[in-house]
Design a protein around this motif. Structure first.
Motif, PDB file in Angstrom:
ATOM      1  N   MET A   1       0.844  -1.184   0.000  1.00  0.00           N
ATOM      2  CA  MET A   1       0.000   0.000   0.000  1.00  0.00           C
ATOM      3  C   MET A   1       0.880   1.235   0.000  1.00  0.00           C
ATOM      4  O   MET A   1       1.801   1.354   0.768  1.00  0.00           O
ATOM      5  N   SER A   2       0.556   2.157  -0.874  1.00  0.00           N
ATOM      6  CA  SER A   2       1.283   3.408  -0.970  1.00  0.00           C
ATOM      7  C   SER A   2       0.675   4.422  -0.019  1.00  0.00           C
ATOM      8  O   SER A   2      -0.531   4.505   0.136  1.00  0.00           O
ATOM      9  N   LEU A   3       1.497   5.196   0.664  1.00  0.00           N
ATOM     10  CA  LEU A   3       0.995   6.199   1.611  1.00  0.00           C
ATOM     11  C   LEU A   3       1.333   7.609   1.163  1.00  0.00           C
ATOM     12  O   LEU A   3       1.491   8.502   1.987  1.00  0.00           O
ATOM     13  N   GLY A   4       1.434   7.824  -0.128  1.00  0.00           N
ATOM     14  CA  GLY A   4       1.758   9.146  -0.637  1.00  0.00           C
ATOM     15  C   GLY A   4       0.632  10.145  -0.421  1.00  0.00           C
ATOM     16  O   GLY A   4      -0.498   9.796  -0.116  1.00  0.00           O
ATOM     17  N   THR A   5       0.991  11.402  -0.587  1.00  0.00           N
ATOM     18  CA  THR A   5       0.032  12.502  -0.505  1.00  0.00           C
ATOM     19  C   THR A   5      -0.252  12.982  -1.916  1.00  0.00           C
ATOM     20  O   THR A   5       0.671  13.182  -2.709  1.00  0.00           O
ATOM     21  N   ILE A   6      -1.505  13.183  -2.227  1.00  0.00           N
ATOM     22  CA  ILE A   6      -1.898  13.578  -3.578  1.00  0.00           C
ATOM     23  C   ILE A   6      -1.423  14.990  -3.885  1.00  0.00           C
ATOM     24  O   ILE A   6      -1.640  15.923  -3.113  1.00  0.00           O
ATOM     25  N   ALA A   7      -0.752  15.113  -5.031  1.00  0.00           N
ATOM     26  CA  ALA A   7      -0.273  16.398  -5.544  1.00  0.00           C
ATOM     27  C   ALA A   7      -0.442  16.377  -7.057  1.00  0.00           C
ATOM     28  O   ALA A   7      -0.811  15.350  -7.637  1.00  0.00           O
ATOM     29  N   ALA A   8      -0.163  17.489  -7.706  1.00  0.00           N
ATOM     30  CA  ALA A   8      -0.230  17.533  -9.173  1.00  0.00           C
ATOM     31  C   ALA A   8       0.656  16.434  -9.740  1.00  0.00           C
ATOM     32  O   ALA A   8       1.790  16.249  -9.296  1.00  0.00           O
ATOM     33  N   GLY A   9       0.132  15.667 -10.670  1.00  0.00           N
ATOM     34  CA  GLY A   9       0.886  14.591 -11.301  1.00  0.00           C
ATOM     35  C   GLY A   9       0.799  13.256 -10.593  1.00  0.00           C
ATOM     36  O   GLY A   9       1.254  12.246 -11.134  1.00  0.00           O
ATOM     37  N   SER A  10       0.207  13.205  -9.386  1.00  0.00           N
ATOM     38  CA  SER A  10       0.074  11.930  -8.678  1.00  0.00           C
ATOM     39  C   SER A  10      -0.841  10.993  -9.448  1.00  0.00           C
ATOM     40  O   SER A  10      -1.837  11.409 -10.030  1.00  0.00           O
ATOM     41  N   ARG A  11      -0.474   9.721  -9.428  1.00  0.00           N
ATOM     42  CA  ARG A  11      -1.332   8.682 -10.015  1.00  0.00           C
ATOM     43  C   ARG A  11      -2.093   8.067  -8.849  1.00  0.00           C
ATOM     44  O   ARG A  11      -1.476   7.596  -7.885  1.00  0.00           O
ATOM     45  N   ILE A  12      -3.429   8.096  -8.933  1.00  0.00           N
ATOM     46  CA  ILE A  12      -4.238   7.643  -7.805  1.00  0.00           C
ATOM     47  C   ILE A  12      -5.286   6.630  -8.248  1.00  0.00           C
ATOM     48  O   ILE A  12      -5.743   6.633  -9.383  1.00  0.00           O
ATOM     49  N   LYS A  13      -5.626   5.759  -7.311  1.00  0.00           N
ATOM     50  CA  LYS A  13      -6.744   4.836  -7.495  1.00  0.00           C
ATOM     51  C   LYS A  13      -7.757   5.231  -6.428  1.00  0.00           C
ATOM     52  O   LYS A  13      -7.401   5.361  -5.247  1.00  0.00           O
ATOM     53  N   LEU A  14      -9.004   5.436  -6.853  1.00  0.00           N
ATOM     54  CA  LEU A  14      -9.999   5.935  -5.913  1.00  0.00           C
ATOM     55  C   LEU A  14     -11.387   5.474  -6.287  1.00  0.00           C
ATOM     56  O   LEU A  14     -11.652   5.106  -7.435  1.00  0.00           O
ATOM     57  N   HIS A  15     -12.247   5.480  -5.309  1.00  0.00           N
ATOM     58  CA  HIS A  15     -13.678   5.380  -5.553  1.00  0.00           C
ATOM     59  C   HIS A  15     -14.221   6.785  -5.401  1.00  0.00           C
ATOM     60  O   HIS A  15     -13.728   7.573  -4.587  1.00  0.00           O
ATOM     61  N   PHE A  16     -15.242   7.103  -6.196  1.00  0.00           N
ATOM     62  CA  PHE A  16     -15.893   8.396  -6.042  1.00  0.00           C
ATOM     63  C   PHE A  16     -17.373   8.267  -6.338  1.00  0.00           C
ATOM     64  O   PHE A  16     -17.816   7.336  -7.015  1.00  0.00           O
ATOM     65  N   ALA A  17     -18.120   9.200  -5.794  1.00  0.00           N
ATOM     66  CA  ALA A  17     -19.551   9.294  -6.087  1.00  0.00           C
ATOM     67  C   ALA A  17     -19.898  10.763  -6.216  1.00  0.00           C
ATOM     68  O   ALA A  17     -19.378  11.596  -5.470  1.00  0.00           O
TER      69      ALA A  17
END
Length: 147
Positions: A1-17
């Motif tokens: 598991m990655s514990l990075g902080t989201i910034a410009a250019g970050s690659r993220i996996k997420l759920h959204f609604a």
């Protein structure tokens, strides 16, 4: 598991609604495969991306997003009056019907029939979510910082 902080250019996996203020769901990934995207790649509107900056893996938040940060306000100039004869004679033209038109470049341009008044039909070309305050629920599953 990655514990990075989201910034410009970050690659993220997420759920959204996306939900209306009455909690009615417009779109959600919580019941299907979570998408992966890069902040700034155009998959999310910049107004939505701004709420993700600074979040980390595991965060689960709900944000209230005003129209100006989402799909904008309704623009009265995007409502066009058209003659009924513009539409096929056998088409049941009625308020609430979504109709597809072609713009000058031939791209599809959806319009919602908002009113029929005699020989005239009002077609609203605003985004269906324009003018709406939305709830943006996110659950951050992975963050990979830009290198």
């Amino acid at each position: 598991m990655s514990l990075g902080t989201i910034a410009a250019g970050s690659r993220i996996k997420l759920h959204f609604a996306l939900k209306f203020s009455d909690e009615q769901t417009v779109d959600s990934t919580f019941e299907r495969e979570a998408p992966t995207l890069t902040i700034g790649d155009g998959n999310l509107l910049p107004g939505f991306e701004a709420y993700l900056i600074g979040l980390t893996t595991g965060d689960h938040k709900v944000f209230t997003v005003p129209p100006e940060e989402a799909f904008g306000q309704q623009n009265p100039q995007n409502i066009q009056e058209m003659k009924r004869s513009t539409f096929p004679a056998d088409m049941p033209v009625a308020p609430g019907l979504m109709v597809s038109f072609a713009d000058a470049q031939g791209a599809e341009l959806p319009g919602l029939i908002s009113e029929v008044n005699g020989d005239w039909v009002s077609v609203d070309f605003n985004h269906p979510l324009a003018g709406k305050t939305l709830l943006f629920e996110v659950q951050i599953l992975e963050v990979h910082n830009a290198d």
